[in-house]
Write a protein that holds these residues in place. Structure first.
Motif, PDB file in Angstrom:
ATOM      1  N   VAL A  12       0.857  -1.186   0.000  1.00  0.00           N
ATOM      2  CA  VAL A  12       0.000   0.000   0.000  1.00  0.00           C
ATOM      3  C   VAL A  12       0.891   1.233   0.000  1.00  0.00           C
ATOM      4  O   VAL A  12       1.847   1.318   0.780  1.00  0.00           O
ATOM      5  CB  VAL A  12      -0.929   0.024   1.235  1.00  0.00           C
ATOM      6  N   VAL A  13       0.567   2.170  -0.871  1.00  0.00           N
ATOM      7  CA  VAL A  13       1.296   3.434  -0.948  1.00  0.00           C
ATOM      8  C   VAL A  13       0.338   4.556  -0.577  1.00  0.00           C
ATOM      9  O   VAL A  13      -0.787   4.628  -1.084  1.00  0.00           O
ATOM     10  CB  VAL A  13       1.874   3.661  -2.359  1.00  0.00           C
ATOM     11  N   VAL A  14       0.759   5.420   0.335  1.00  0.00           N
ATOM     12  CA  VAL A  14      -0.053   6.531   0.819  1.00  0.00           C
ATOM     13  C   VAL A  14       0.584   7.843   0.342  1.00  0.00           C
ATOM     14  O   VAL A  14       1.801   8.041   0.506  1.00  0.00           O
ATOM     15  CB  VAL A  14      -0.156   6.512   2.356  1.00  0.00           C
ATOM     16  N   VAL A  15      -0.244   8.722  -0.221  1.00  0.00           N
ATOM     17  CA  VAL A  15       0.267   9.966  -0.804  1.00  0.00           C
ATOM     18  C   VAL A  15      -0.484  11.166  -0.235  1.00  0.00           C
ATOM     19  O   VAL A  15      -1.714  11.230  -0.288  1.00  0.00           O
ATOM     20  CB  VAL A  15       0.121   9.962  -2.338  1.00  0.00           C
TER      21      VAL A  15
ATOM     22  N   VAL B 257       5.188  10.636   0.980  1.00  0.00           N
ATOM     23  CA  VAL B 257       4.812   9.340   0.418  1.00  0.00           C
ATOM     24  C   VAL B 257       5.267   8.257   1.388  1.00  0.00           C
ATOM     25  O   VAL B 257       6.428   8.240   1.812  1.00  0.00           O
ATOM     26  CB  VAL B 257       5.438   9.113  -0.970  1.00  0.00           C
ATOM     27  N   LEU B 258       4.344   7.374   1.771  1.00  0.00           N
ATOM     28  CA  LEU B 258       4.638   6.254   2.662  1.00  0.00           C
ATOM     29  C   LEU B 258       4.382   4.951   1.925  1.00  0.00           C
ATOM     30  O   LEU B 258       3.507   4.877   1.060  1.00  0.00           O
ATOM     31  CB  LEU B 258       3.752   6.299   3.911  1.00  0.00           C
TER      32      LEU B 258
ATOM     33  N   ARG C 259       9.551   5.774   3.666  1.00  0.00           N
ATOM     34  CA  ARG C 259       8.929   7.058   3.400  1.00  0.00           C
ATOM     35  C   ARG C 259       9.866   7.873   2.519  1.00  0.00           C
ATOM     36  O   ARG C 259      11.074   7.608   2.469  1.00  0.00           O
ATOM     37  CB  ARG C 259       8.655   7.806   4.700  1.00  0.00           C
ATOM     38  N   CYS C 260       9.289   8.876   1.843  1.00  0.00           N
ATOM     39  CA  CYS C 260      10.156   9.706   0.994  1.00  0.00           C
ATOM     40  C   CYS C 260       9.513  11.047   0.745  1.00  0.00           C
ATOM     41  O   CYS C 260       8.313  11.244   0.971  1.00  0.00           O
ATOM     42  CB  CYS C 260      10.454   9.008  -0.337  1.00  0.00           C
TER      43      CYS C 260
ATOM     44  N   MET D 244      11.452   1.905  -2.263  1.00  0.00           N
ATOM     45  CA  MET D 244      10.551   2.041  -1.134  1.00  0.00           C
ATOM     46  C   MET D 244      10.009   0.692  -0.669  1.00  0.00           C
ATOM     47  O   MET D 244       9.690   0.506   0.506  1.00  0.00           O
ATOM     48  CB  MET D 244       9.385   2.971  -1.480  1.00  0.00           C
ATOM     49  N   LEU D 245       9.909  -0.251  -1.595  1.00  0.00           N
ATOM     50  CA  LEU D 245       9.346  -1.562  -1.267  1.00  0.00           C
ATOM     51  C   LEU D 245      10.426  -2.600  -0.992  1.00  0.00           C
ATOM     52  O   LEU D 245      10.165  -3.804  -0.966  1.00  0.00           O
ATOM     53  CB  LEU D 245       8.428  -2.024  -2.402  1.00  0.00           C
TER      54      LEU D 245
END
Length: 1042
Positions: free
Chosen positions: A612-615, A630-631, A648-649, A702-703
Motif C-alpha cells: 500500500v502506498v499513501v500519498v 509518500v509512505l 517514506r520519501c 521504497m518496497l
C-alpha cells in the motif's frame, strides 16, 4: 504621572526613519484595511446576534469566501479566549489589555459586550502608528455606538495619548520606540500596580526582527505580564508551496513578514520568548489550537458547520499550520499540558530517495484538483489514466485529463456522454468489470447520489445503481478481487457524516451493512478517510466469504482528524445482510509510526503485490512533513494486526517545483511506478498554488527492492483533455407524434462566479449570459428564514393567493392548477408536508395594478434580505421584488422580458435555461410568454439548454428573454426574485406591467403591423397571398442580424 523608579525600562536604540522606511510604514498600515474587511465578514456571518463594531470601520461590506471566514474566525477566537482567560483570572491589581499594532480592531468593545463583569477594574489600550490612530479616534468619537461604551472621552490627553477615558485609551506611537510607549502608558496608569495582557495579532512581524524582539523584551519587564502573539510560521520550510505562496504574497504587497525568517517554527518561537524574559511559554500552531478542546470545544467546532457551507478542510489545515499562537507569562501560572508524541527512533520507517521524474504542464492543461483517477486503455492495450472531473482554475470541470507515457501516441476511446461535473467523488477501478464512479458534490450542501459505470468493453459511461443517500468524500475500495465495492463514511450534506457502511453488488445495488454495538463504539463516523481492502478468506467452518482491510484517519464530525487505524472484517452470508466488524490496530492513539497514517484527504493505492502506498493529505497535527509525503507499507495484509510503514520519501527533484500533495489523483503504472496527477490548493487569501506537472515515482527502493539495469521508459505526462457532456434526457414524441432525431442534446452548465464590484456586475449585464453569483451576502435571511420564522413574521392568519396544483408539473396554458386563497400558516404547513403548492407573492394593496415589493408587502421580512452592494444597478433600476415559496411542483417553461436576479434563500432547485434564439423550437404560441413543453422531461433537438443548481445564498442572473423552467430538489424552497430594467426606458411598453414580462413596445407594435399586413392581402387569391407573405417572412428573417 512619572514611571515609578522600581520599573526598569530596557533601552532599545531606535534610529530615525528615513523616507523609504516611512513609506514602508504606510504600506504596513494599509494591511489593516484587508484584515478589517475580513473580520467584518466574520462578525456579520458568525456573530449575527451580537452588536457589530467592525462595521463602523468598513465603508462597504464584502462577504469573504468560507475559507477566509473560517480562518479569521479561528484567529479572532484564539485572541478572544486568551484575553477572556486573562480577564477572568482573579487579581487585586488593575488589569490592562494592550493591543499592539491594533489597527481598526474592536477588541475592547467586544470584551465589554461579551464579558462585562470580567471587564471591571480593566483598562484597554490600543497602540499603533499615529496616523492610523488619529483616524480611529475620529471614527470612535463620531460614532455614538462606539463612544458611548467608554464615555466620557478626553481627546486632549497629552503627547501620544490621542484619546482617554476611565476604561479605554488610544496611543499613537511607533512601537519600536518603547520608551515613548512606556511614557504614554504612565500617563494613563500606574504601571507597578497593574497586571498586563499584550496582544500582537500579525502586527510586530512587519517590524525589523530586532525591533519586534525589543517590544517583546520590553513587555516582559512591566510588572506581572502576559503576552499573546499570533503570527506566521514556516513549519516545513520556506519552499513548502503554501509558505512560498504566502511569502510571495506579502512581498508583492511590499510588506514582507520578517520575524518568520528567524523564528519559523513553534519551537523557535518558544525559545524566542524564553530568551526575551518570559518564563512560562506555550507555542502551538493554529491547527493545534483548532484540534484542542481547551481552545475550542467539539460542540463549538460542530456548530460552525451550520453557519455557512464549508468543505475546504485541507486548505484550512494548511493555513492554520502556518500560523502560531504564543501565550507567554513572566510569572508561572501553570499551563495546560499538551500531548507530545515522542517518536521511537527504533520504529521509524526507512527514509529513501527513489527515482522521480517530472513532466511539466503547459498553461492550464492538466491543472485540476479534487478529481479522481479513471483507468482506461488505448487502442494498443496500454494503460492510460484520466484525471476525471474536479475543480479547474476557474470552475468545476466537465472533462478529464488523460495522462500516458510521453511516447504513447495511440488514440484513446472514451464516450463523450456521461456524468455531470463534480468534485470529491470516488472512482473504483475494477479490472474485470469496469470502473465505478460513486457520488460526489457540486457544493458542500449539495451531495450527489448518482453512480456511473465506465465500461472498458464499450469505452463509454453507463448509469449504475444510485446510492441510497447522496454522499461525498466517502472512502471506497474494491472488495478483494471480487466485482463488489465497499464504501465507508462520507458526508451527505454540509454537517452530516454518514455513520454506516455500504457494499455494492452488481445486480443487487447498494446494501447497507449491519454493525455490532461493539463495532459502533470503536468506529467513529468519518469522511475523507483512507480505505484499503487487502485480503479475503472463508469464515472457518462455513462457505461465507470474509474480506478484510484497514481504515485510517478521516475527519470526524467535530472537524478533527481521527487518530485511529482500524482493522475491519466484512462477512457476506448467503442468507443474510452483510456485517462489518472493527478493531483498533493501534494500542494507543499516539503509537508510532502508524499515527502518520491517520490523515485526511490522502490517497491510498493498494497495489497488486499487496503493498500500500499513501500519498499526501493532511495529518492530525497539520501539514504532512516533507519526508513523509509518500509512505509505503509492504504487504500489510500478511499481518494486519502489526501493519508497519516500511519506508517514506519526499517528492524532491532538482529543477522541478515542490508539489503540494492536496487534491491530487494517483495511479499505479507498471508494477513499480506511482503516478501523481494534478493537485494544488487555495492558499487562504494569498493566492492559489497549482502543481506544475505530473510526477512519476519509482517505488522499487521504497518496497525493499533494488534497481535493475533496464531501458527506462519516458515519464508519464499530460496528453490531452476530453470533454464529457451530461447524459441527455430521454426524448419523447412531440404533439404530432414525431420522435425527432436521436442525437443527444448537449447541456451547458451555467458558470459560477464571484462578483465584487458594481463594474463586475454591469459587465455581466452587457455580456447577456446567465451566471450564478456565489459568495455574496443576502443578509440574515439565509440563516433565519425557516418555515416557523416566516409564519411568525408574516402572520399565521395572513391571506395569500397560491397556486395549488393537481400535478407536480404545472402548466400555465392548460391551467392544471387553481388560484386558492389560504392562511399563510396553512400554506406553509402544506408545503412542508410535501404539498403541490407555490406562492408567487403579489402586491398586498393593489395586486392587479402594481408590481410586488418585498419591502411594502412583507415589511417584517424586508430587513432580513439585502442585495449585495455589487448589485447596486439592480437596486437603482428595480421593477419589483417577489417572494417565492415553492413546494413539490415544477415551474413551467416561460420567459421574462425584464432581467432579474433570483436569490435562493433556503432549499435547492434545478433551473433549465434556453437562449432567446431557441424560442422557435420550444412551442411558444403567438404572443405567448409560456409554453406547455415539458423540457424537464425531454429536450427538443436543436436547442441549447443551460443548467444550474441553486443552493442557499446563490444568486442567478437571468438576462431578458432567456426561457426557463425550474424543478425542486429539496421538499421546499424560498427565494426572492428581483426584476429590474436593463434596457433603455423607452424600450418597455407603456402602461401596466405587474409581472415584468410584458413584451417590449416594438414587439407589441410589430404584431399590430403584422395584422394590418395580413389584412391587406385579404382580397388576392390564396396562392398569391401565400407567395408574397412567405417572401415577407424571408425579408423579416433576413433583417434579424442586420
Amino acid at each position: 504621572m512619572d514611571a515609578p523608579a522600581s520599573v526598569k525600562t530596557p533601552r532599545v536604540k531606535v534610529k530615525t526613519r528615513n523616507p523609504k522606511e516611512l513609506a514602508q510604514d504606510e504600506l504596513v498600515m494599509q494591511t489593516n484595511s484587508s484584515s478589517i474587511m475580513s473580520k467584518r465578514s466574520v462578525e456579520r456571518i458568525y456573530y449575527p446576534h451580537e452588536p457589530h463594531y467592525f462595521r463602523y470601520f468598513v465603508s462597504k461590506f464584502q462577504r469573504r469566501a468560507p475559507l477566509i471566514n473560517r480562518g479569521y474566525h479561528l484567529r479572532l477566537h484564539v485572541i478572544d479566549l486568551s484575553v477572556r482567560r486573562f480577564l477572568e483570572r482573579p487579581s487585586d491589581k488593575t488589569k490592562v489589555v494592550i493591543n499592539l499594532g491594533c489597527g481598526s480592531d474592536v477588541l475592547p468593545w467586544q470584551c465589554m459586550t461579551r464579558y462585562p463583569d470580567a471587564c471591571r477594574n480593566t483598562k484597554f489600550v490600543d497602540i499603533d502608528f499615529p496616523d492610523l490612530m488619529m483616524k480611529k479616534r475620529t471614527i470612535v468619537s463620531n460614532t455614538p455606538e462606539l463612544s458611548s461604551v467608554f464615555a466620557p472621552l478626553d481627546t486632549n490627553a497629552g503627547e501620544h495619548v490621542l484619546l482617554k477615558s476611565d476604561m479605554y485609551s488610544q496611543i499613537g506611537c511607533d512601537l519600536r520606540k518603547t520608551t515613548d510607549v512606556e511614557q504614554a502608558l504612565s500617563t494613563i496608569i500606574n504601571i507597578s500596580e497593574c497586571t498586563f495582557m499584550f496582544v500582537a495579532e500579525v502586527s510586530i512581524t512587519y517590524m525589523e526582527t530586532e525591533g519586534a524582539d525589543g517590544v517583546i523584551k520590553w513587555a516582559s519587564s512591566l510588572s506581572q505580564a502576559e503576552f499573546c502573539l499570533l503570527e506566521q510560521i514556516l513549519p516545513d520550510g520556506a519552499d513548502h508551496p503554501f509558505a512560498e505562496t504566502m511569502l510571495s504574497h506579502f512581498n508583492k504587497l511590499k510588506t514582507p513578514i520578517k520575524s518568520v525568517a528567524r523564528y519559523p517554527t513553534t519551537e523557535s518561537q518558544d525559545s524566542r520568548f524564553k530568551n526575551l524574559g518570559w518564563s512560562d511559554v506555550e507555542a502551538i500552531s493554529l491547527w493545534q489550537a483548532w484540534t484542542d478542546d481547551n481552545w475550542i470545544s467539539a460542540s463549538q467546532r460542530r456548530a460552525l458547520d451550520h453557519v455557512e457551507p464549508f468543505d475546504e478542510w485541507e486548505e484550512f489545515a494548511l493555513f492554520a499550520s502556518h500560523y502560531c499562537v504564543v501565550i507567554a507569562r513572566n510569572s508561572a501560572l501553570g499551563t495546560v499540558p499538551t500531548e507530545n508524541t515522542v517518536a521511537d527512533p527504533t520504529r521509524q520507517p526507512r527514509t529513501v530517495s527513489p527515482e522521480i521524474m517530472f513532466h511539466p504542464y503547459s498553461g492550464i492543461a492538466g491543472k485540476r484538483r479534487f478529481g479522481a483517477t479513471l483507468e482506461v486503455r488505448d487502442e494498443l492495450g496500454e494503460k492510460v489514466y484520466a484525471n476525471t472531473f474536479g475543480l479547474g482554475t476557474k470552475a468545476r470541470l466537465k472533462s478529464c485529463d488523460v495522462h500516458a507515457y510521453d511516447s504513447s501516441k495511440s488514440e484513446i476511446r472514451m464516450g463523450s456522454v456521461g456524468p455531470s461535473n463534480r468534485v470529491c467523488h470516488a472512482i473504483v477501478n475494477r479490472p474485470h468489470c469496469g470502473s465505478l464512479l460513486v457520488g460526489g458534490r457540486t457544493s458542500p450542501t449539495i451531495a450527489l447520489r448518482d453512480c456511473w459505470l465506465f465500461s472498458t468493453e464499450q469505452s463509454k459511461w453507463l448509469p449504475s445503481d444510485d446510492l441510497p443517500i447522496p454522499l461525498y468524500r466517502h472512502a471506497v475500495a474494491q472488495l478483494g478481487q471480487s466485482n463488489m465495492t465497499i464504501l465507508i463514511g462520507g458526508k451527505s450534506d454540509g454537517s452530516t457524516v454518514f455513520p454506516g457502511c455500504l457494499i455494492h453488488r452488481p445486480g443487487f445495488g447498494w446494501i447497507e451493512c449491519e454493525m455490532s454495538e461493539k463495532s459502533r463504539s470503536i468506529y467513529q463516523p468519518v469522511f475523507g478517510a483512507m480505505l484499503v481492502s487487502d485480503g479475503s478468506e472463508l469464515v472457518p467452518g462455513t462457505f461465507t466469504p470474509r474480506f478484510r482491510g484497514f481504515l485510517a484517519g478521516g475527519l470526524r464530525e467535530d472537524g478533527t482528524i481521527a487518530r485511529r487505524l482500524l482493522i475491519w472484517w466484512l462477512e457476506l452470508p448467503a442468507d443474510g445482510k452483510p456485517t462489518i466488524f472493527f478493531m483498533p490496530a493501534m494500542e494507543r492513539a499516539s503509537e508510532e509510526p502508524q499515527l502518520s497514517l491517520c490523515r485526511f484527504g490522502a490517497s491510498a493505492l493498494h497495489r497488486q503485490d499487496g503493498s500500500v502506498v499513501v500519498v499526501g493529505g493532511i495529518q492530525h497535527d497539520g501539514i504532512v512533513p516533507r519526508d513523509e509525503e509518500v509512505l509505503a507499507m509492504k504487504n500489510p495484509g500478511a499481518s494486519p494486526f502489526k501493519s508497519t510503514i516500511n519506508s517514506r520519501c519526499a517528492l524532491t527533484l532538482e529543477g522541478a517545483p515542490r508539489p503540494l500533495l492536496v487534491g491530487t489523483s494517483v495511479a499505479s503504472a507498471d508494477p513499480e511506478l506511482l503516478v501523481i496527477m494534478g493537485g494544488g490548493a487555495t492558499c487562504f487569501s494569498m493566492g492559489t498554488y497549482w502543481n506544475q506537472g505530473c510526477y512519476t515515482l519509482n517505488l522499487i527502493l521504497m518496497l525493499g527492492g533494488s534497481y535493475s539495469i533496464e531501458e527506462q521508459r519516458s515519464p508519464f505526462g499530460f496528453q490531452r483533455s476530453i470533454d464529457i457532456i451530461n447524459q441527455p434526457l430521454a426524448l419523447k414524441p412531440d404533439f404530432n407524434g414525431y420522435l425527432g432525431p436521436q442525437q443527444p442534446v448537449s447541456i451547458s452548465e451555467i458558470p459560477r462566479i464571484r462578483v465584487d464590484t458594481e463594474d463586475d456586475f454591469e459587465n455581466i449585464i452587457k455580456a447577456g449570459r446567465p451566471v450564478v453569483i456565489e459568495g455574496s451576502d443576502l443578509g440574515p435571511c439565509v440563516q433565519m428564514w425557516s418555515g416557523a420564522y416566516l409564519t411568525e413574521k408574516v402572520g399565521p392568519q395572513r391571506k395569500v393567493v397560491v397556486h395549488e396544483a393537481s400535478s407536480p408539473k404545472m402548466d400555465f396554458n392548460s391551467k392544471n392548477f387553481s388560484y386558492v386563497t389560504k392562511d399563510f400558516d396553512s400554506f406553509m404547513s402544506e408545503v412542508e408536508n410535501g404539498g403541490k403548492q407555490y406562492l408567487r407573492a403579489l402586491s398586498e394593496e393593489h395586486p392587479s395594478d402594481q408590481p410586488a415589493s418585498l419591502k411594502s408587502d412583507f415589511p417584517t421580512l424586508a430587513s432580513d434580505f439585502q442585495l449585495p452592494p455589487a448589485l447596486e444597478f439592480v437596486s437603482r433600476n428595480e421593477h419589483s421584488s417577489v417572494l417565492r415559496i415553492s413546494g413539490q411542483v415544477n415551474m413551467w417553461l416561460h420567459y421574462d422580458v425584464m432581467a432579474n436576479v433570483y436569490c435562493q434563500i433556503s432549499g435547492s432547485k434545478t433551473l433549465l435555461l434556453f437562449p432567446p434564439s431557441d424560442v422557435s423550437s420550444l412551442s411558444f404560441g403567438p404572443g405567448a410568454s409560456s409554453s406547455s413543453l415539458d423540457v424537464l422531461s425531454f429536450l427538443p433537438p436543436s436547442t441549447h439548454p443551460h443548467t444550474a443548481i441553486l443552493s442557499p445564498g446563490d444568486i442567478l442572473f437571468l438576462p431578458p428573454l432567456w426561457l426557463h423552467a425550474t424543478a425542486p430538489i429539496t421538499p421546499s424552497g424560498v427565494a426572492v426574485n428581483v426584476f429590474f430594467r436593463s434596457l433603455e426606458s423607452n424600450s418597455y411598453a407603456a402602461g401596466r406591467d405587474v409581472y415584468g414580462n410584458r413584451d417590449i413596445a416594438a414587439y407589441e407594435k410589430g404584431r399590430q403591423d403584422v395584422a394590418r399586413i395580413a389584412n391587406s392581402f385579404s382580397k388576392v387569391p390564396a396562392d398569391v397571398r401565400g407567395f408574397y407573405m412567405r417572401r415577407l417572412v424571408d425579408d423579416l428573417a433576413g433583417s434579424i442580424n442586420g
